[in-house]
Design an enzyme around this catalytic site. Structure first.
Site, mmCIF file in Angstrom:
data_model
loop_
_atom_site.group_PDB
_atom_site.id
_atom_site.type_symbol
_atom_site.label_atom_id
_atom_site.label_comp_id
_atom_site.label_asym_id
_atom_site.label_seq_id
_atom_site.Cartn_x
_atom_site.Cartn_y
_atom_site.Cartn_z
ATOM 1 N N ASP A 12 24.642 -40.452 -50.746
ATOM 2 C CA ASP A 12 25.145 -40.283 -49.393
ATOM 3 C C ASP A 12 25.205 -41.684 -48.782
ATOM 4 O O ASP A 12 24.521 -42.600 -49.241
ATOM 5 C CB ASP A 12 24.192 -39.380 -48.603
ATOM 6 C CG ASP A 12 24.511 -39.354 -47.131
ATOM 7 O OD1 ASP A 12 25.650 -39.016 -46.768
ATOM 8 O OD2 ASP A 12 23.616 -39.696 -46.334
ATOM 9 N N ASP A 14 25.686 -42.622 -44.873
ATOM 10 C CA ASP A 14 25.090 -42.830 -43.557
ATOM 11 C C ASP A 14 23.650 -42.333 -43.510
ATOM 12 O O ASP A 14 23.373 -41.164 -43.763
ATOM 13 C CB ASP A 14 25.921 -42.102 -42.493
ATOM 14 C CG ASP A 14 27.357 -42.590 -42.488
ATOM 15 O OD1 ASP A 14 27.560 -43.776 -42.184
ATOM 16 O OD2 ASP A 14 28.264 -41.810 -42.823
ATOM 17 N N ASP A 170 19.589 -38.258 -47.025
ATOM 18 C CA ASP A 170 18.641 -38.455 -45.936
ATOM 19 C C ASP A 170 18.527 -37.254 -45.029
ATOM 20 O O ASP A 170 17.636 -37.215 -44.172
ATOM 21 C CB ASP A 170 19.061 -39.655 -45.086
ATOM 22 C CG ASP A 170 20.269 -39.345 -44.211
ATOM 23 O OD1 ASP A 170 20.137 -39.318 -42.979
ATOM 24 O OD2 ASP A 170 21.353 -39.106 -44.773
#
Length: 229
Positions: A12, A14, A170
């Protein structure tokens, strides 16, 4: 074949590779202020890990915004890209991991809920574009996270079996998407208070302390432990 066997790694972007949330928050805050809406960091935390289009659709419903999602997306991207090009911070241990994986010949990809323009701007601005050349944006698939589409599309581009892919994420929606794709997950919660989210429970490696506790060697050791020849 790489030193990690058949394993492929999908990142991922961001909040996982780069600390872009402050820029997204500022762009979002300014955009919503134009519509008379006060938007706080606490409000923003609810949308961490959710695709941009899904977030904008949620804002339209929540705040009663009468502007089409496509128009909101154009304006949010304009604001965000100006901030992203000026300053986007790569998490140091994540950069170390990317560099080690790339050096070991491990197939790598980025699968993000951001627009392709935003992804490309960040990767080129941080120099990660030289290491991460396979990219999928949620704009290019039917459904954003927590649906598995972006991860499955990334695996297809890499020519990898989803079962051989490990995702670094995240946010809970991304961890859920990885699980739905049949992939293992290293979860590094951006909002550490969310570490007990049910979606993180299935992570192969959960770094409860977030980026402050994440290390490239620990991630490498986990990847080595699950890799098959």
């Amino acid at each position: 074949m790489s030193t990690l066997g058949n394993t492929s790694v999908i990142f991922d972007l961001d909040g996982t590779l780069v600390d872009s949330e402050p820029n997204y928050f500022e762009a979002s805050r300014a955009l919503l202020a134009e519509h008379g809406i006060e938007y706080t960091w606490a409000d923003n935390e609810q949308y961490v890990g959710i695709g941009t289009q899904e977030t904008l659709a949620a804002w339209k419903d929540r705040y009663g915004i009468g502007v089409p999602v496509a128009e909101l997306l154009t304006e949010l991207d304009r604001r965000y890209l100006a901030l992203a090009r000026a300053d986007t911070h790569v998490f140091p241990e994540m950069r170390k991991l990317v560099e080690r994986l790339h050096g070991a010949g491990v197939p790598l990809a980025v699968a993000s809920g951001s627009s392709r323009a935003a992804i490309d701007a960040i990767l080129s601005g941080t120099g990660l574009d030289a290491l991460l050349t396979t990219v999928v944006s949620a704009d290019e698939v039917a459904r954003g996270k927590p649906a598995p589409d972006v991860f499955l599309a990334a695996a297809a581009l890499l020519g990898a079996d989803p079962a051989d892919c490990v995702v670094l994420e995240d946010a809970a929606p991304g961890a859920a998407a990885a699980h739905a794709a049949g992939m293992r997950c290293i979860a590094v919660p951006y909002v550490t208070a969310h570490a007990d989210a049910p979606a993180f429970a299935a992570a192969g490696l959960l770094v409860r302390g977030g980026q402050a506790a994440f290390t490239a060697p620990a991630a490498w050791d986990y990847l080595a432990s699950v890799s098959r020849p």
